[in-house]
Design a protein around this motif. Structure first.
Motif, mmCIF file in Angstrom:
data_model
loop_
_atom_site.group_PDB
_atom_site.id
_atom_site.type_symbol
_atom_site.label_atom_id
_atom_site.label_comp_id
_atom_site.label_asym_id
_atom_site.label_seq_id
_atom_site.Cartn_x
_atom_site.Cartn_y
_atom_site.Cartn_z
ATOM 1 N N SER A 252 0.765 -1.140 -0.145
ATOM 2 C CA SER A 252 -0.012 -0.004 0.001
ATOM 3 C C SER A 252 1.041 1.188 -0.137
ATOM 4 C CB SER A 252 -0.939 0.047 1.094
ATOM 5 O OG SER A 252 -1.756 -1.181 1.463
ATOM 6 N N ARG B 10 -4.879 5.681 6.684
ATOM 7 C CA ARG B 10 -5.565 4.602 5.886
ATOM 8 C C ARG B 10 -7.049 4.766 5.733
ATOM 9 N NH1 ARG B 10 -2.985 -0.814 8.435
ATOM 10 N NH2 ARG B 10 -3.895 0.252 10.157
ATOM 11 N N ASN C 208 -7.649 7.727 3.749
ATOM 12 C CA ASN C 208 -6.978 7.824 2.462
ATOM 13 C C ASN C 208 -6.188 9.189 1.999
ATOM 14 O OD1 ASN C 208 -5.920 6.198 0.436
ATOM 15 N ND2 ASN C 208 -7.218 7.048 -1.085
#
Lengths: 141, 141
Positions: B22, B62, B65
């Motif tokens: 990621s 996360r 985002n």
């Protein structure tokens, strides 16, 4: 922003680890005597439960895909003095009595280099980087 | 067990963060004064570089985002006293001067509950759990 399940996980007293898609939580181990961060690793449900039950640190190795008792090869075990969960229960902090060195490179801590920024260039320099053991001898690479 | 690229990353002095799938590394922030772990979060390349350049902690959320300067909503910023990389450069440790509280729940640290094991039952208990601010007032939920 939060629902009742999140709220219970954050404000409740039940142990509800929030495992990621790989079934892991992040674990930070600090030296109970100095507060230094020794290592960051991962625990799956079994590692977490064995750590709680035994008072010794167990981890799950992502590279070896295996449960692992800290120090099982090197003898450099970690006795857990205190374990804490974070707000959303996806991270664990253990304060440990470290026997010898936590890092597989032979250093006390995995964090043996600091980040410097000089004239816009970012680089590393060694700090507390003395080896307490020879990894080639201990792990017989 | 290791190749020359891994060896350079572990023993060299070049800054080579090892981002996950990621694009993130794990960051542990500890209180420079007490050694307590304040929070565990993530940084992407931009957050890492902004942290190094500004001396203030930036993270990557996360859940949202999005890049995020610690304290941008709450005023509870983190001044970085020292930044270190771990052996394989996939984790960062920052020692910080925390203004107010690190946790979105209003506590100084996200780790305000310890894990107890009594008679085989695992549960949590509050420790250092006083709120320094009211999250509903600060974040206007």
């Amino acid at each position: 922003m939060s629902n009742s399940h999140d709220s219970e996980r954050e404000e409740g007293l039940s142990f509800q680890p929030k495992f990621d898609a790989s079934g892991l939580v992040t674990c930070v181990a600090t030296d109970a005597a100095t507060g230094d961060v020794l290592m960051v690793a991962h625990m799956n449900d079994e590692a977490l439960r064995k750590t709680v039950a035994s008072g010794e640190a167990w981890y799950f190795s992502r590279s070896r895909n295996a449960l692992w008792r800290k120090g099982e090869s090197s003898g450099h075990t970690q006795r857990v003095v205190e374990m804490r969960m974070d707000c959303d229960q996806d991270a664990v902090w253990i304060r440990v009595e470290q026997v010898g060195a936590a890092c597989h490179t032979g250093r006390r801590s995995c964090f043996y280099r600091k980040v410097d920024c000089k004239g816009g260039m970012v680089s590393l320099s060694f700090v507390d980087a003395a080896r307490l053991f020879d990894p080639n001898a201990v792990y017989r690479k």
